[in-house]
Design a protein around this motif. Structure first.
Motif, PDB file in Angstrom:
ATOM      1  N   ARG A 259       1.001  -1.152   0.336  1.00  0.00           N
ATOM      2  CA  ARG A 259       0.494   0.162  -0.304  1.00  0.00           C
ATOM      3  C   ARG A 259       0.656   1.252  -0.532  1.00  0.00           C
ATOM      4  O   ARG A 259       0.839   1.895   0.810  1.00  0.00           O
TER       5      ARG A 259
ATOM      6  N   ASN B 132      -3.987  -2.939  -5.719  1.00  0.00           N
ATOM      7  CA  ASN B 132      -4.587  -4.116  -5.223  1.00  0.00           C
ATOM      8  C   ASN B 132      -5.796  -2.686  -4.724  1.00  0.00           C
ATOM      9  O   ASN B 132      -5.327  -1.963  -4.663  1.00  0.00           O
ATOM     10  N   HIS B 133      -6.972  -3.614  -4.355  1.00  0.00           N
ATOM     11  CA  HIS B 133      -8.037  -2.164  -4.060  1.00  0.00           C
ATOM     12  C   HIS B 133      -7.712  -1.342  -2.560  1.00  0.00           C
ATOM     13  O   HIS B 133      -7.623  -0.432  -2.719  1.00  0.00           O
TER      14      HIS B 133
ATOM     15  N   ARG C 219      -7.087  -5.332  -8.498  1.00  0.00           N
ATOM     16  CA  ARG C 219      -7.297  -6.737  -8.572  1.00  0.00           C
ATOM     17  C   ARG C 219      -7.439  -7.393  -7.385  1.00  0.00           C
ATOM     18  O   ARG C 219      -6.061  -6.994  -6.489  1.00  0.00           O
ATOM     19  N   SER C 220      -7.321  -7.370  -6.038  1.00  0.00           N
ATOM     20  CA  SER C 220      -7.331  -8.149  -4.890  1.00  0.00           C
ATOM     21  C   SER C 220      -7.127  -9.904  -4.819  1.00  0.00           C
ATOM     22  O   SER C 220      -6.985 -10.116  -5.553  1.00  0.00           O
TER      23      SER C 220
END
Length: 148
Positions: free
Chosen positions: A23, A53-54, A72-73
């Motif tokens: 993140r 990822n989200h 896409r997670s």
């Protein structure tokens, strides 16, 4: 008829891999892209596709305004999203060069498939994040030095 792939490149960016963070902060993505643009040859007709990822959507989206962003997670989610783009969007027909911004080994078979279709495959990766098989499969490897 003119070959539409001539001189064109697409840059597929696994942002989490290139920044080294699941993140990343907006500033980290901006810094990574600044180094990327300094170290990776680009052309005026190049396109960029990034995957995250989200949980990184907002911070990456702010840093990469104007870049196609895939979300896409799950395990290897961003990698799988970029892999689908390679085949489903017929990148082998549309681009002379595919630049894979990731060192993940999951891209090895796709890099081999693209090479077999006559596409120049360039891999951009942080030095300590490059899979050995992917290194051997790529036509060219560019080490992304984020400290430069």
């Amino acid at each position: 008829m003119r070959n539409l792939s001539q001189g064109r490149a697409v840059h597929l960016l696994d942002v989490e891999n290139l920044t080294g963070a699941a993140r990343p902060a907006t500033r980290d993505v901006q810094t990574m892209m600044s180094h990327y643009r300094e170290q990776v040859p680009t052309g005026g007709m190049d396109q960029y596709v990034a995957a995250v990822n989200h949980g990184a959507l907002v911070t990456v989206g702010l840093a990469l305004a104007g870049v196609q962003l895939l979300i896409r997670s799950g395990p290897d989610g961003a990698d799988r999203a970029l892999g689908e783009v390679i085949r489903l969007d017929h990148l082998d027909d549309r681009f002379e060069r595919v630049v894979i911004g990731s060192g993940d080994g999951i891209f090895t078979d796709l890099a081999g498939w693209l090479s077999g279709r006559g596409v120049m495959v360039v891999v951009v990766s942080r030095p300590n994040a490059l899979n050995r098989r992917l290194r051997r499969t790529a036509g060219q490897v560019i080490s992304l030095d984020l400290a430069a």
